[in-house]
Scaffold this active site. Structure first.
Site: not given
Ligand code: NAP
Length: 327
Positions: A149, A152-153
């Site tokens: 992701c 997300c990261d």
């Protein structure tokens, strides 16, 4: 296998609560089914699994959902749907269905040590990221450098080199998103042309920060001994030559596996685990009153809008089934 629907009056006498409709999953398909069944006054119960909001929550900008001419944030889109479903009385519960018994009425959903009874069920469990299975991937998954992701990261990899594995729209989108943070993005694909749509391919292949690593398969994630990713070894499938990409982050974007395991063998699936719909319908399964919607059964279109459409179809089917069977 096709079970005959029993008369609903049989289980009206049972002491346990029998839900009109239980929807499993809170992605686009599940939430759309919730909006429709809630507006039909069916008081739906939605079971929320390990990834609330589904795959859209890991997407950055959604540019192709009708009604948003300037795009919409994926997380915000699902939040809006959830709010809309809640407004009409949808109930949400965090729970993981571990197995089912669809051999009799009411249908039984097993959640570890308890059971939920339902007259109709809509399965909208989506699909989970596929992993490569190469050495080091599992050991360094999560906060150690391997992830699925970018939204997300991605921000963790400011001014670092990263690699994205895959050649589809997801891989192109992840690579483009990562250019906001990373100093360089290697896009590692096993063939010499991307599967992604033309617009995404054009954007990815012409971006100055993206290096396409064509005809290459990942071989090993390096850095296990150090506890964080230090490189990705890849192999050219034509020449056999290996090289190590000096990356700190690896984003795996090679497709998904449908989340159907808990429902087999009760519900028929194809050879890849996708739920099979009955002929003439996209959402009816081999069990009367049990429907499927979204990426757990659709391996062809796999879009937010098509998942929402299937959620709507499943909701209308459930509503009609209840009306016809005295629900
Ligand atoms: P996908 O289209 O199935 O692409 C998966 C990619 O991973 C393919 O390029 C495939 O290579 C590669 N791959 C598969 N297994 C591999 C392995 N073991 N090792 C190395 N590479 C492997 O999956 P996706 O990109 O997740 O997209 C899924 C669907 O969502 C598609 O319909 C897509 O259009 C849609 N989507 C749309 C958007 C958007 O419109 N903004 C964004 C994301 C996704 P091959 O090409 O050689 O098969």
């Amino acid at each position: 296998m096709c079970y005959v629907a029993a008369d609903i009056s049989l289980y009206r006498t049972m002491s346990s609560t029998v839900e009109n409709v239980v929807i499993i999953g809170t992605g686009c398909a599940g939430l759309t089914a919730a909006i429709y069944t809630a507006r039909a006054s069916l008081n739906p119960l939605v079971l929320e699994g390990p990834q609330p909001g589904g795959q859209l929550t890991t997407t950055s900008e959604v540019e192709n959902f009708p009604g948003f001419p300037h795009g919409v944030d994926g997380f915000q889109l699902t939040q809006n749907m959830r709010e809309q479903a809640t407004r009409f009385g949808t109930r949400f519960e965090q729970a993981l269905v571990t197995s089912v018994d669809f051999t009799s009425m009411p249908r039984k959903l097993v959640l570890g040590d308890r059971t939920i009874l339902a007259k109709t069920v809509i399965i909208a469990t989506g699909a989970s990221p596929r992993m490569t299975g190469i050495p080091g991937e599992k050991e360094l998954f999560g906060g150690k450098g391997v992830t699925t992701c970018a939204t997300c990261d991605g921000a963790f990899y400011r001014k670092m080199e990263v690699a994205v594995i895959g050649g589809g729209d997801s891989a192109a989108e992840e690579a483009l998103f990562l250019t906001r943070f990373a100093s360089k993005v290697y896009l590692v694909h096993r063939r010499d042309s991307l599967r992604a749509s033309k617009i995404m391919s054009d954007r990815a292949t012409t971006h100055e920060k993206i290096e396409l690593v064509w005809d290459a398969v990942p071989v090993e994630v390096q850095g296990v001994a150090e506890g964080s990713v230090s490189g990705l070894k890849v192999k050219n499938v034509k020449s056999g030559a290996e090289r190590v990409l000096p990356v700190k982050g690896i984003f795996v974007a090679i497709g998904h596996i449908p989340n159907s395991q808990a429902f087999t063998p009760a519900i028929d699936v194809d050879e890849n685990g996708y739920f099979k719909a009955q002929p003439g319908s996209q959402v009816r399964t081999n069990v009367p009153g049990v429907y499927v919607a979204g990426d757990c059964s659709d391996h062809v279109y796999r879009q937010a809008i098509t998942a929402a459409g299937m959620g709507c179809q499943a909701a209308i089917e459930a509503e009609r089934w209840l009306a016809e069977h005295g629900g």
